[in-house]
Design a protein around this motif. Structure first.
Motif, short mmCIF file in Angstrom:
data_model
loop_
_atom_site.label_atom_id
_atom_site.label_comp_id
_atom_site.label_asym_id
_atom_site.label_seq_id
_atom_site.Cartn_x
_atom_site.Cartn_y
_atom_site.Cartn_z
N LEU A 117 113.16 82.50 53.22
CA LEU A 117 111.78 82.59 52.73
C LEU A 117 111.57 81.66 51.54
O LEU A 117 112.39 81.63 50.61
N ILE A 118 110.47 80.92 51.59
CA ILE A 118 110.10 80.07 50.46
C ILE A 118 108.70 80.48 50.01
O ILE A 118 107.69 80.04 50.58
N PRO A 119 108.64 81.39 49.03
CA PRO A 119 107.32 81.87 48.60
C PRO A 119 106.56 80.77 47.87
O PRO A 119 107.14 80.06 47.04
N THR A 120 105.27 80.64 48.17
CA THR A 120 104.49 79.57 47.54
C THR A 120 103.36 80.11 46.66
O THR A 120 102.55 79.35 46.16
N THR A 121 103.28 81.45 46.55
CA THR A 121 102.31 82.04 45.62
C THR A 121 103.11 82.84 44.58
O THR A 121 104.29 83.14 44.79
N LEU A 122 102.40 83.23 43.51
CA LEU A 122 103.11 84.00 42.47
C LEU A 122 103.49 85.39 43.00
O LEU A 122 104.60 85.87 42.75
N ILE A 123 102.59 86.02 43.76
CA ILE A 123 102.95 87.34 44.35
C ILE A 123 104.20 87.18 45.21
O ILE A 123 105.10 88.00 45.18
N GLY A 124 104.24 86.09 45.97
CA GLY A 124 105.39 85.86 46.84
C GLY A 124 106.67 85.73 46.04
O GLY A 124 107.71 86.32 46.39
N MET A 125 106.61 84.94 44.95
CA MET A 125 107.84 84.68 44.18
C MET A 125 108.36 85.91 43.46
O MET A 125 109.56 86.17 43.43
N VAL A 126 107.44 86.68 42.85
CA VAL A 126 107.93 87.80 42.03
C VAL A 126 108.08 89.09 42.85
O VAL A 126 108.66 90.05 42.36
N ASP A 127 107.55 89.08 44.08
CA ASP A 127 107.52 90.36 44.77
C ASP A 127 107.74 90.26 46.29
O ASP A 127 108.77 90.68 46.82
N ALA A 128 106.75 89.65 47.00
CA ALA A 128 106.74 89.81 48.46
C ALA A 128 107.97 89.25 49.17
O ALA A 128 108.40 89.80 50.18
N ALA A 129 108.54 88.16 48.64
CA ALA A 129 109.67 87.54 49.35
C ALA A 129 110.99 88.23 49.01
O ALA A 129 112.03 87.90 49.58
N ILE A 130 110.95 89.17 48.07
CA ILE A 130 112.18 89.82 47.61
C ILE A 130 112.24 91.25 48.13
O ILE A 130 111.25 91.98 48.04
N GLY A 131 113.35 91.64 48.69
CA GLY A 131 113.53 93.06 49.00
C GLY A 131 113.35 93.45 50.46
O GLY A 131 113.51 94.61 50.81
N GLY A 132 112.98 92.46 51.30
CA GLY A 132 113.09 92.69 52.73
C GLY A 132 112.03 93.50 53.43
O GLY A 132 112.22 93.93 54.57
#
Ligand code: NAD
Length: 335
Positions: A117-132
């Motif tokens: 996963l390569i998150p490109t938004t801030l929500i993605g980086m700090v949250d959505a892409a982490i934790g499965g």
């Protein structure tokens, strides 16, 4: 930036790298990679996709109303059409809606391919892409279809944040503020005017979230604390037809959780004020209609119509939360 973070999330090892866009371009161009990306990235960052065979990339529409089973079908058809093998690496670039959706497809296709996963938004980086957590909305209900499927690799490329609208950055800050409100471990500092957080803060959030998920991938114990404000938020998003964005809904939801915690005498008025002051650090959007609370409660109880209580994450002190069983009557009377 070449810091390497390696964690073991349950039995799956998730490697978390930070890469700049040049390094990322080289990585994406390596042979044998399959890429699913938010369509907007093709226009904003065409160099990232230059030279990659067309059939190796699938561009998707982002947004909450695009997190649907129809887009899911598109992904399955693309995977099937290209005879993608279950050992293949599928790299997903995008914000939380695209990573949630594509991760669900990758998790279920042939019972799971290798996911990066390569998150490109801030929500993605700090949250959505982490934790499965992966999922799609269904029949008007948020994330009704979903699963737990941690990525093998998450690559944080903070440069993506520079093309993100302020409104979208605010959504990410809402999740950062949520983490600050539930854990004294996060150092919030000043919120910068351009809303671009330091790389250190992003990595602190990643680390904090991983710590919650590492022993509780399936959301049965302390990971549930991360749902602070989310039961209200998901209902708000649904009621508004997804016009209220996720982060804004979370901020409103945390405010509602604070108020309910006070009603139930779990926190004192000073703590409520401190929480509200922290929430007000982020300017709310100017036109936010006040929610129809009886409709919200109906949605929150959607699969619990016959029970007389609901579990909610509430405040038990300053930067302290817990899962509390609240009677439907208390919930209704609070609003
Ligand atoms: N899985 C989880 O644990 C988890 C956690 C938090 C949130 N979420 C989910 O994440 C979703 C919200 O994520 P989001 O806010 O990233 O939404 P999003 O994916 O819709 O992205 C927001 C907007 O930014 C655009 N965009 C993406 N990258 C960009 C870039 N670099 N520059 C400019 N524009 C860009 C997108 O096209 C979209 O218009 C919600 O569905 C929420 O439920 C999931």
């Amino acid at each position: 930036m070449a810091q390497l973070y390696t964690f073991n999330a349950c039995s799956v090892e998730t490697t978390i790298d930070a890469m700049n866009q040049d390094q990322l371009r080289h990585y994406l161009a390596l042979p044998g990679k399959w890429i699913i990306a938010d369509r907007v990235l093709l226009h904003l960052y065409p160099h990232l996709f230059a030279g990659i065979p067309l059939e190796h990339v699938l561009f998707l529409q982002a947004g909450e109303d695009a997190k649907t089973d129809a887009q899911l079908q598109l992904i399955y058809q693309w995977m099937l059409g290209n005879q993608i093998h279950r050992t293949a690496e599928i790299i997903v670039l995008g914000g939380g809606t695209v990573t949630d959706l594509a991760a669900y497809a990758v998790a279920t296709f042939k019972r799971g391919c290798r996911l990066s996963l390569i998150p490109t938004t801030l929500i993605g980086m700090v949250d959505a892409a982490i934790g499965g957590k992966a999922g799609v909305n269904f029949e008007g209900f948020k994330n009704l279809l979903g699963c737990f499927y941690p990525a093998s690799r998450v690559i944080i490329t903070p440069e993506f944040l520079h093309s993100l609208a302020l409104e979208e950055l605010r959504q990410g800050w809402a999740e950062i503020i949520k983490m600050y409100l539930l854990s004294p471990r996060l150092q919030l500092g000043q919120i910068p005017e351009d809303l671009i957080p330091s790389v250190e803060l992003i990595m602190q959030c990643v680390d904090l979230k991983l710590n919650f998920c590492i022993h509780d991938l399936e959301d049965r114990k302390e990971r549930r604390w991360l749902n602070l404000g989310h039961s209200f938020a998901h209902a708000l998003e649904t009621v508004s037809g997804y016009k209220i964005k996720h982060g804004d809904a979370v901020l409103i939801g945390i405010g509602m959780a604070a108020k309910l915690s006070r009603t139930l005498k779990l926190i004192d008025p000073d703590t409520v004020s401190k929480i509200e002051n922290t929430l007000s650090l982020l300017c709310p959007p100017s036109s936010q209609a006040s929610p129809d609370t009886s409709q919200l409660i109906d949605i929150m109880l959607q699969d619990k119509k016959n029970s007389d209580s609901i579990n909610l994450v509430l405040f038990t002190g300053w930067q302290q939360v817990d899962v509390v069983s609240v009677s439907v009557q208390d919930l209704s009377e609070d609003h």
